[in-house]
Design a protein around this motif. Structure first.
Motif, mmCIF file in Angstrom:
data_model
loop_
_atom_site.group_PDB
_atom_site.id
_atom_site.type_symbol
_atom_site.label_atom_id
_atom_site.label_comp_id
_atom_site.label_asym_id
_atom_site.label_seq_id
_atom_site.Cartn_x
_atom_site.Cartn_y
_atom_site.Cartn_z
ATOM 1 N N ALA A 96 30.812 3.658 15.662
ATOM 2 C CA ALA A 96 30.589 3.777 14.223
ATOM 3 C C ALA A 96 31.156 5.084 13.722
ATOM 4 O O ALA A 96 31.174 6.084 14.443
ATOM 5 C CB ALA A 96 29.094 3.709 13.924
ATOM 6 N N GLY A 97 31.619 5.070 12.479
ATOM 7 C CA GLY A 97 32.177 6.289 11.902
ATOM 8 C C GLY A 97 32.601 6.078 10.472
ATOM 9 O O GLY A 97 32.178 5.131 9.825
ATOM 10 N N PRO A 98 33.468 6.942 9.975
ATOM 11 C CA PRO A 98 33.942 6.852 8.590
ATOM 12 C C PRO A 98 34.894 5.665 8.427
ATOM 13 O O PRO A 98 35.315 5.064 9.416
ATOM 14 C CB PRO A 98 34.660 8.186 8.389
ATOM 15 N N PRO A 99 35.263 5.331 7.182
ATOM 16 C CA PRO A 99 36.196 4.214 6.958
ATOM 17 C C PRO A 99 37.517 4.416 7.695
ATOM 18 O O PRO A 99 38.114 5.484 7.625
ATOM 19 C CB PRO A 99 36.415 4.227 5.436
ATOM 20 N N LEU A 100 37.938 3.384 8.397
ATOM 21 C CA LEU A 100 39.177 3.445 9.176
ATOM 22 C C LEU A 100 40.298 2.622 8.548
ATOM 23 O O LEU A 100 41.452 2.754 8.941
ATOM 24 C CB LEU A 100 38.932 2.963 10.608
ATOM 25 N N ILE A 101 39.947 1.732 7.595
ATOM 26 C CA ILE A 101 40.967 0.943 6.908
ATOM 27 C C ILE A 101 40.721 1.023 5.406
ATOM 28 O O ILE A 101 39.605 1.250 4.954
ATOM 29 C CB ILE A 101 41.007 -0.524 7.392
ATOM 30 N N SER A 102 41.796 0.844 4.633
ATOM 31 C CA SER A 102 41.726 0.892 3.173
ATOM 32 C C SER A 102 42.311 -0.379 2.584
ATOM 33 O O SER A 102 43.306 -0.909 3.087
ATOM 34 C CB SER A 102 42.525 2.075 2.624
ATOM 35 N N PHE A 103 41.724 -0.836 1.500
ATOM 36 C CA PHE A 103 42.189 -2.010 0.773
ATOM 37 C C PHE A 103 43.520 -1.709 0.102
ATOM 38 O O PHE A 103 43.703 -0.652 -0.492
ATOM 39 C CB PHE A 103 41.131 -2.400 -0.266
ATOM 40 N N ILE A 104 44.468 -2.671 0.175
ATOM 41 C CA ILE A 104 45.754 -2.522 -0.503
ATOM 42 C C ILE A 104 45.889 -3.555 -1.626
ATOM 43 O O ILE A 104 46.149 -3.219 -2.750
ATOM 44 C CB ILE A 104 46.941 -2.658 0.475
ATOM 45 N N SER A 105 45.700 -4.844 -1.276
ATOM 46 C CA SER A 105 45.870 -5.885 -2.287
ATOM 47 C C SER A 105 45.141 -7.152 -1.865
ATOM 48 O O SER A 105 44.706 -7.291 -0.722
ATOM 49 C CB SER A 105 47.353 -6.191 -2.505
ATOM 50 N N GLN A 106 45.032 -8.080 -2.839
ATOM 51 C CA GLN A 106 44.394 -9.365 -2.578
ATOM 52 C C GLN A 106 45.321 -10.457 -3.082
ATOM 53 O O GLN A 106 45.920 -10.329 -4.151
ATOM 54 C CB GLN A 106 43.047 -9.427 -3.292
ATOM 55 N N THR A 107 45.461 -11.528 -2.308
ATOM 56 C CA THR A 107 46.310 -12.648 -2.696
ATOM 57 C C THR A 107 45.549 -13.945 -2.471
ATOM 58 O O THR A 107 44.524 -13.963 -1.793
ATOM 59 C CB THR A 107 47.613 -12.684 -1.858
ATOM 60 N N GLY A 108 46.081 -15.025 -3.003
ATOM 61 C CA GLY A 108 45.480 -16.338 -2.793
ATOM 62 C C GLY A 108 44.802 -16.863 -4.037
ATOM 63 O O GLY A 108 44.934 -16.315 -5.134
ATOM 64 N N THR A 109 44.044 -17.939 -3.854
ATOM 65 C CA THR A 109 43.318 -18.589 -4.930
ATOM 66 C C THR A 109 41.841 -18.555 -4.599
ATOM 67 O O THR A 109 41.471 -18.404 -3.435
ATOM 68 C CB THR A 109 43.788 -20.048 -5.090
ATOM 69 N N PRO A 110 40.965 -18.702 -5.602
ATOM 70 C CA PRO A 110 39.529 -18.704 -5.307
ATOM 71 C C PRO A 110 39.185 -19.707 -4.209
ATOM 72 O O PRO A 110 39.653 -20.836 -4.219
ATOM 73 C CB PRO A 110 38.899 -19.092 -6.647
ATOM 74 N N GLY A 111 38.406 -19.260 -3.257
ATOM 75 C CA GLY A 111 38.071 -20.082 -2.101
ATOM 76 C C GLY A 111 39.064 -19.943 -0.957
ATOM 77 O O GLY A 111 38.829 -20.410 0.147
ATOM 78 N N ASN A 112 40.197 -19.318 -1.218
ATOM 79 C CA ASN A 112 41.236 -19.128 -0.200
ATOM 80 C C ASN A 112 41.896 -17.769 -0.415
ATOM 81 O O ASN A 112 43.102 -17.675 -0.586
ATOM 82 C CB ASN A 112 42.260 -20.261 -0.278
ATOM 83 N N LEU A 113 41.080 -16.709 -0.421
ATOM 84 C CA LEU A 113 41.574 -15.365 -0.695
ATOM 85 C C LEU A 113 41.873 -14.603 0.583
ATOM 86 O O LEU A 113 41.218 -14.789 1.609
ATOM 87 C CB LEU A 113 40.547 -14.591 -1.519
ATOM 88 N N PHE A 114 42.850 -13.702 0.493
ATOM 89 C CA PHE A 114 43.240 -12.855 1.610
ATOM 90 C C PHE A 114 43.329 -11.414 1.131
ATOM 91 O O PHE A 114 43.806 -11.148 0.037
ATOM 92 C CB PHE A 114 44.596 -13.286 2.173
ATOM 93 N N ASP A 115 42.865 -10.495 1.951
ATOM 94 C CA ASP A 115 43.018 -9.067 1.690
ATOM 95 C C ASP A 115 44.114 -8.523 2.582
ATOM 96 O O ASP A 115 44.271 -8.958 3.729
ATOM 97 C CB ASP A 115 41.726 -8.303 2.017
ATOM 98 N N THR A 116 44.860 -7.566 2.070
ATOM 99 C CA THR A 116 45.781 -6.793 2.887
ATOM 100 C C THR A 116 45.212 -5.392 2.958
ATOM 101 O O THR A 116 44.821 -4.821 1.935
ATOM 102 C CB THR A 116 47.193 -6.779 2.291
ATOM 103 N N ALA A 117 45.123 -4.861 4.166
ATOM 104 C CA ALA A 117 44.549 -3.533 4.378
ATOM 105 C C ALA A 117 45.507 -2.693 5.203
ATOM 106 O O ALA A 117 46.379 -3.214 5.886
ATOM 107 C CB ALA A 117 43.208 -3.642 5.090
ATOM 108 N N ALA A 118 45.322 -1.384 5.114
ATOM 109 C CA ALA A 118 46.115 -0.439 5.904
ATOM 110 C C ALA A 118 45.168 0.414 6.720
ATOM 111 O O ALA A 118 44.062 0.732 6.288
ATOM 112 C CB ALA A 118 46.954 0.450 4.994
ATOM 113 N N ILE A 119 45.605 0.756 7.901
ATOM 114 C CA ILE A 119 44.821 1.635 8.773
ATOM 115 C C ILE A 119 45.016 3.072 8.291
ATOM 116 O O ILE A 119 46.132 3.492 7.993
ATOM 117 C CB ILE A 119 45.259 1.468 10.239
ATOM 118 N N ASN A 120 43.917 3.809 8.183
ATOM 119 C CA ASN A 120 43.962 5.203 7.729
ATOM 120 C C ASN A 120 44.290 6.114 8.905
ATOM 121 O O ASN A 120 43.536 6.193 9.863
ATOM 122 C CB ASN A 120 42.610 5.617 7.141
ATOM 123 N N SER A 121 45.406 6.821 8.822
ATOM 124 C CA SER A 121 45.738 7.758 9.894
ATOM 125 C C SER A 121 44.865 9.007 9.757
ATOM 126 O O SER A 121 44.333 9.295 8.697
ATOM 127 C CB SER A 121 47.221 8.124 9.868
#
Length: 187
Positions: A96-121
């Motif tokens: 456990a620790g601080p946030p390791l990934i950050s939200f970039i964007s969301q795509t798709g349609t309601p009920g079929n959504l996808f997030d794109t995330a980036a790893i925090n260096s």
């Protein structure tokens, strides 16, 4: 007219040839419990949104333990992207620790959504509360961006062969058209 067409052939071959690029990854180095673990993961990834507490599907990668290679790691991030804490599971260890990934964007349609995330260096102190008898075990995590160079192809690509062939045919046709005479040069 022929000269114009022959001049366009290298340009056409260059446009057909796909541009090469390098893959961007992050190098993970985790030190703790008298061991050092290293592995790489893609810098960005996309995953389906299923719960409020996001469980990123497990990413499988190869790495080393104390410098010995050919180890396989199943890495899972548990996060509420943007919240104050995350956890990372690898090699059956949950930290456990601080946030390791950050939200970039969301795509798709309601009920079929996808997030794109980036790893925090960066460098992080993580805690393993589950396997500790005397108190928390601390681990140190360093995430460093790296670029994996592309490997040159062992066999020439079709576009390269096409360029070579059209250049050879063009040179042969020019030579035949001139009757095998050398091209005159101006003084």
């Amino acid at each position: 007219m022929r000269k114009a067409l022959l001049a366009l052939l290298p340009l056409a071959a260059a446009l057909i040839h796909p541009a090469a690029h390098a893959d961007t990854t992050d190098l993970f180095t985790i030190t703790g419990d008298s061991s050092t673990y290293t592995f790489t993961l893609p810098q960005q990834f996309t995953f389906p949104i299923s719960l409020h507490l996001v469980t990123v599907p497990t990413l499988t990668t190869a790495g080393t333990i104390d410098g010995v290679g050919s180890k396989t790691f199943d890495v899972t991030f548990f996060t509420g992207i943007g919240n104050t804490g995350d956890s990372l599971t690898f090699n059956d260890i949950t930290l456990a620790g601080p946030p390791l990934i950050s939200f970039i964007s969301q795509t798709g349609t309601p009920g079929n959504l996808f997030d794109t995330a980036a790893i925090n260096s960066g460098s992080y102190q993580l805690i393993d509360l589950a396997n500790s008898i005397k108190g928390p075990d601390f681990y140190h995590l360093t995430i460093a961006p790296e670029t994996t160079p592309i490997n040159p192809p062992a066999v020439p690509e079709p576009a390269t062969l096409l360029l070579l062939a059209t250049g050879t045919v063009g040179a042969a046709l020019t030579r035949l058209h001139r009757g095998g005479r050398p091209i005159p040069t101006k003084p």
